[in-house]
Design a protein around this motif. Structure first.
Motif, PDB file in Angstrom:
ATOM      1  N   GLY A 205       0.795  -1.265  -0.006  1.00 19.59           N
ATOM      2  CA  GLY A 205       0.004   0.072   0.090  1.00 19.59           C
ATOM      3  C   GLY A 205       0.862   1.269  -0.048  1.00 19.59           C
ATOM      4  O   GLY A 205       0.231   2.218   0.506  1.00 19.59           O
ATOM      5  N   GLU A 207       2.429   4.579  -1.074  1.00 19.08           N
ATOM      6  CA  GLU A 207       1.871   5.696  -1.848  1.00 19.08           C
ATOM      7  C   GLU A 207       2.549   6.100  -3.193  1.00 19.08           C
ATOM      8  O   GLU A 207       3.848   5.697  -3.169  1.00 19.08           O
ATOM      9  CB  GLU A 207       2.216   7.191  -1.017  1.00 19.08           C
ATOM     10  N   ASN A 210      -0.177   2.223  -4.940  1.00 22.83           N
ATOM     11  CA  ASN A 210      -1.295   1.455  -4.894  1.00 22.83           C
ATOM     12  C   ASN A 210      -2.267   1.331  -5.628  1.00 22.83           C
ATOM     13  O   ASN A 210      -3.356   0.225  -5.489  1.00 22.83           O
ATOM     14  CB  ASN A 210      -1.900   2.061  -3.501  1.00 22.83           C
TER      15      ASN A 210
END
Length: 285
Positions: A205, A207, A210
């Motif tokens: 996940g 940045e 994702n």
């Protein structure tokens, strides 16, 4: 005079340059990939972006709406100008009439922009439908990612990742990777490494990583395809479609087939694959 509007599909600004009551310039600026809550935020963002590069700053900027950070903006603009700059939102008089003209121009330009964007999306969707049909995809590849391996001076290896959304470049999502711990040029190992790093980041996940693509395109032939496919399978991304595009004959290889998918040279689906592949190569160097 600055009029700004931020809608669900588009944010844009209309800038009128006025001196002595005469309009000296009229500029329209569309924003790409804005994530702004309202017009006030759009005004603030535009002012900071536009006037950071401006050679001349006015003493007064008339805006359609005063943003929440007006005081901070005035202080920043004054420091750039080395003199006072004020933001005003006129409610009546000649200045209000000029601002209304800017708003009318903005509305007209935004309507034309939105119409063009919608037509472009429809054309892009048609090409994506052709591509999905040619490759046997079970869904349209609205987000495509392409990977290219480049070698510099015989030693440094760099991988590029470029992204197309709805058939158009999404340059804010482009990434480069320095290949690590691989001795000499090894395209297969390098491709495996970049795919693993990118999709490990997605699984965590992280940045910027994702969003998972519906189609991965790798530059190369069966070897590059196999290297990338093995990493997707190991990381649990079996539902991500993947193909490779070999440049010499522009052959498209898909998993499970020994022979390439044959696309005519003028096929829009092939041209889209070539476009994203060429963009990945350009971005790598």
């Amino acid at each position: 005079m600055l009029a700004v509007d931020a809608g669900a599909e588009l944010a844009a600004a209309q800038l009128l340059k006025v001196r002595g009551g005469k309009v000296l310039g009229n500029e329209y600026h569309g924003f790409e990939q804005l994530e702004l809550a309202d017009a006030g935020e759009a005004i603030s963002a535009f002012i900071r972006d536009y006037y950071a590069e401006a050679s001349l700053l006015p003493r007064e900027i008339l805006v359609s709406l005063l943003p929440e950070d007006t005081e901070a903006l005035e202080e920043w603009l004054s420091s750039l100008r080395q003199g006072p700059v004020s933001l005003r939102a006129p409610q009546r008089g000649e200045k209000r009439l000029l601002l209304d003209m800017a708003r009318a121009n903005l509305a007209s330009h935004m309507e034309a922009d939105l119409r063009e964007q919608r037509e472009s999306r429809e054309q892009g969707k048609a090409v994506l439908e052709q591509l999905a049909g040619a490759l046997g995809l079970d869904r349209l590849p609205f987000r495509m990612e392409c990977y290219d391996i480049s070698h510099f001076q015989g030693s440094q290896t760099v991988a590029s990742m470029v992204v197309f959304e709805h058939g158009r470049p999404a340059r804010g999502d482009y990434r480069r990777f320095k290949i690590r711990d691989i001795v000499g040029p090894d395209d297969f190992a390098s491709m495996a490494q970049v795919i693993r790093r990118r999709f490990e980041a997605a699984r965590e996940g992280r940045e910027g990583f994702n969003q998972v693509p519906s189609l991965v395109v790798v530059d190369g032939g069966k070897g590059q395809l196999s290297a990338a496919l093995s990493q997707l399978a190991e990381l649990g991304f079996d539902d991500v479609s993947i193909v490779s595009l070999a440049k010499r004959e522009e052959e498209v290889f898909v998993p499970g087939k020994s022979q390439p998918v044959v696309l005519e040279r003028d096929d829009p689906a092939l041209k889209l694959l070539q476009q994203i592949r060429d963009e990945a190569h350009r971005f790598a160097i």
